[in-house]
Design an enzyme around this catalytic site. Structure first.
Site, PDB file in Angstrom:
ATOM      1  N   ASN A  81       3.427 -10.826   0.306  1.00 36.96           N
ATOM      2  CA  ASN A  81       3.655 -11.088  -1.117  1.00 36.96           C
ATOM      3  C   ASN A  81       4.887 -10.319  -1.591  1.00 36.96           C
ATOM      4  OD1 ASN A  81       1.074  -9.310  -0.933  1.00 36.96           O
ATOM      5  ND2 ASN A  81       1.561  -8.972  -3.060  1.00 36.96           N
ATOM      6  N   ASP A  82       4.805  -9.548  -2.644  1.00 37.57           N
ATOM      7  CA  ASP A  82       5.992  -8.982  -3.310  1.00 37.57           C
ATOM      8  C   ASP A  82       7.083  -8.417  -2.399  1.00 37.57           C
ATOM      9  OD1 ASP A  82       3.818  -9.184  -4.984  1.00 37.57           O
ATOM     10  OD2 ASP A  82       3.935  -7.136  -5.737  1.00 37.57           O
ATOM     11  N   ARG A 140       0.569   0.994 -11.246  1.00 41.65           N
ATOM     12  CA  ARG A 140       1.177   0.761  -9.933  1.00 41.65           C
ATOM     13  C   ARG A 140       2.618   0.256  -9.994  1.00 41.65           C
ATOM     14  NH1 ARG A 140      -2.889  -3.160 -10.607  1.00 41.65           N
ATOM     15  NH2 ARG A 140      -2.106  -5.276 -10.872  1.00 41.65           N
TER      16      ARG A 140
HETATM   17  C1  FRU Z   1       1.846  -8.171  -7.584  1.00 45.02           C
HETATM   18  C2  FRU Z   1       0.837  -7.177  -7.036  1.00 45.02           C
HETATM   19  C3  FRU Z   1       1.291  -5.765  -7.344  1.00 45.02           C
HETATM   20  C4  FRU Z   1       0.600  -4.968  -6.285  1.00 45.02           C
HETATM   21  C5  FRU Z   1       0.654  -5.890  -5.101  1.00 45.02           C
HETATM   22  C6  FRU Z   1      -0.506  -5.790  -4.169  1.00 45.02           C
HETATM   23  O1  FRU Z   1       1.890  -9.371  -6.917  1.00 45.02           O
HETATM   24  O2  FRU Z   1      -0.419  -7.450  -7.588  1.00 45.02           O
HETATM   25  O3  FRU Z   1       1.018  -5.356  -8.654  1.00 45.02           O
HETATM   26  O4  FRU Z   1       1.233  -3.752  -6.039  1.00 45.02           O
HETATM   27  O5  FRU Z   1       0.731  -7.204  -5.622  1.00 45.02           O
HETATM   28  O6  FRU Z   1      -0.306  -6.534  -3.014  1.00 45.02           O
END
Ligand code: FRU
Length: 502
Positions: free
Chosen positions: A23-24, A145
């Site tokens: 993901n991110d 976070r």
């Molecule tokens: C955003 C998120 C962040 C977190 C991460 C966890 O997509 O929810 O806030 O750090 O993904 O994978």
């Protein structure tokens, strides 16, 4: 083990992990000619879980080399999202030019706390700081976070922005280790109500004027997307080293992208005057069940951000980085043509053996109510893109684009996730429908730049005033194009096609 590609939807020129879940984008940093792309990564499966920081590196933002995991999950918890800086003045004491990264440790036991790690070998391997965490929420907040750290030159200090439920909190530090609370911004601002995630803040010259600079606070929100799920908004304003103040009223929303698959977008640090952002190209509504298996999720194309004024307001323009021009292989130019009311102009074959990886640049002028085109394959699947001149909107309709009900193709354990969503009445076909923006003007030339890559379409309209990023899953690559015009005629002044390849 064998990492040869097994997914027909794997993009050709977008970054993806070799296998596993992504993901991110995390810790984006440029150093010694290398762009480091770290990312939320699960090496043990193609669904979210066991979060690590994966790592890829590039010299041109186009060709990516996959490197081993940079930060592995540990006894403190998942390694969630964060950022990296180059410590040029050795403020942390690990040596001049050390890459220092910040991430959230997340666990049921400790909650969400901010941690630090540093790399002495150009971002390949990291040592976690022995006194982690460097920051915990003073009020025990559950959602705390995605630390973004940057150097604030006028006051010779570091600033950290942390997403804290429905606001962003600002902290400062001289040595990257001791952090002091300064301020908060965001309660009641922008699209409501949404969870703030993955902050970034960049300073840019307005209309290229170096004497008129503004800050853009980038806030990823989930949910909050106009069409459901995840999206990225931004606020333009000023920052005095302590407080961010927004130029516009709380209810004003500015979107960085108007599509459904643009999230967790953050920018590279240490790139000088250039500001380059990298989005995650998916949406939490369905990211875990899109129809790929060996890997899940790609990054959208790296984008260069600039600022422009329109009336009294200031916006960001979002454009694909110019380095992408190196991908152009074969060029096709369609001579100018006019599409009259109710007529169509079709190009049967865009590319011989078209593999669904291409770019199109279209300049058009219209006096019609609706000017558009369908990008089609031979199975009758198409994506419909048009300028709705009555409402002044750009629309991308993906209802007929191919696979839209991901559940049917989900592997068994995901079927359950899908069925739960259906039970909770999220209808994939509906939330796959439209993406829009306005206003547009008749009789003025508009430029559409499109990037297609197996399972994605990115549009940049009028020099990046609108960006729109959407996933599509056609059963066969799109390889024909049909223009149409309703209640008036459309003049296509230029239509340039490029087959793209690495
Ligand atoms: C955003 C998120 C962040 C977190 C991460 C966890 O997509 O929810 O806030 O750090 O993904 O994978």
């Amino acid at each position: 083990f064998d990492t040869t590609n097994r997914d027909k939807f794997r993009p050709l020129y977008h970054h993806t992990p070799l296998y596993g879940w992504m993901n991110d984008a995390n810790g984006l940093v440029y150093k010694d000619g290398e762009y480091h792309l770290y990312f939320q990564y699960n090496p043990y499966g193609s669904v979210w879980g066991n979060m690590h920081w994966g790592h890829s590196v590039s010299r041109d933002l186009v060709h990516w080399e996959h490197l081993p995991v940079a930060l592995a999950r540990d006894t403190m918890g998942h390694i969630f999202s964060g950022s990296s800086v180059v410590d040029l003045a050795n403020t942390a004491g690990y040596g001049d030019g050390t890459i220092v990264s910040f991430y959230t440790s997340a666990s049921d036991r400790n909650g969400q706390i901010e941690c630090m790690a540093y790399s002495k070998d150009n971002g390949r391997t990291f040592t976690k700081y022995e006194k982690n965490p460097v920051l915990t929420p003073f009020d025990g907040l559950k959602d705390f976070r995605d630390p973004k750290v940057f150097w604030y030159e006028p006051q010779q200090k570091w600033v950290m922005i942390v997403s804290a439920d429905k606001e962003m909190r600002f902290f400062s530090s001289k040595d990257l280790k001791d952090w002091t609370y300064m301020s908060a911004f965001g309660k009641g601002y922008g699209m409501q109500p949404s969870q703030f995630e993955c902050p970034d803040m960049v300073q840019l010259a307005v209309d290229g004027d170096g004497n008129h600079k503004k800050w853009a606070l980038i806030v990823n929100i989930n949910p909050g997307c106009l069409f459901g799920g995840s999206a990225t908004q931004y606020f333009i304003g000023d920052f005095d080293g302590t407080n961010f103040t927004c130029d516009t009223k709380p209810e004003v929303v500015k979107w960085m992208d108007w599509g459904k698959d643009h999230y967790a977008t953050v920018c590279f640090s240490n790139t000088g005057e250039r500001v380059i952002a990298v989005p995650w190209m998916s949406n939490w509504q369905y990211a875990n069940i899109i129809p790929t298996q060996q890997y899940r999720s790609a990054n959208a194309l790296p984008r260069e951000l600039t600022m422009y004024s329109e009336g009294k307001d200031i916006y960001m323009a979002v454009n694909p980085v110019k380095e992408l021009e190196a991908l152009r292989k074969e060029t096709k130019e369609i001579p100018a043509f006019t599409v009259d009311n109710g007529k169509e102009f079709t190009i049967e074959t865009l590319f011989d053996g078209g593999d669904g990886a291409f770019e199109m640049n279209i300049d058009l002028t219209t006096n019609a109510d609706c000017s558009g085109f369908k990008l089609m394959n031979s199975k009758g699947e198409y994506i419909d893109i048009y300028l709705d001149m009555k409402d002044g909107k750009l629309v991308m309709d993906r209802v007929h684009s191919g696979i839209v009900d991901f559940g049917k193709n989900a592997i068994p354990h995901e079927k359950e996730a899908h069925d739960n969503r259906v039970k909770n009445s999220i209808n994939y076909v509906d939330d796959f429908a439209l993406a829009t923006w306005g206003p547009l003007s008749k009789d003025k030339q508009h430029r559409l730049q499109l990037f297609v890559d197996k399972c994605s379409i990115e549009i940049f309209l009028d020099g990046g005033k609108v960006a729109m990023t959407n996933l599509v899953f056609p059963n066969e690559p799109y390889n024909s194009l049909s223009f149409y015009s309703r209640n008036g005629s459309t003049k296509v002044n230029a239509c340039k096609l490029y087959a793209l390849g690495l």
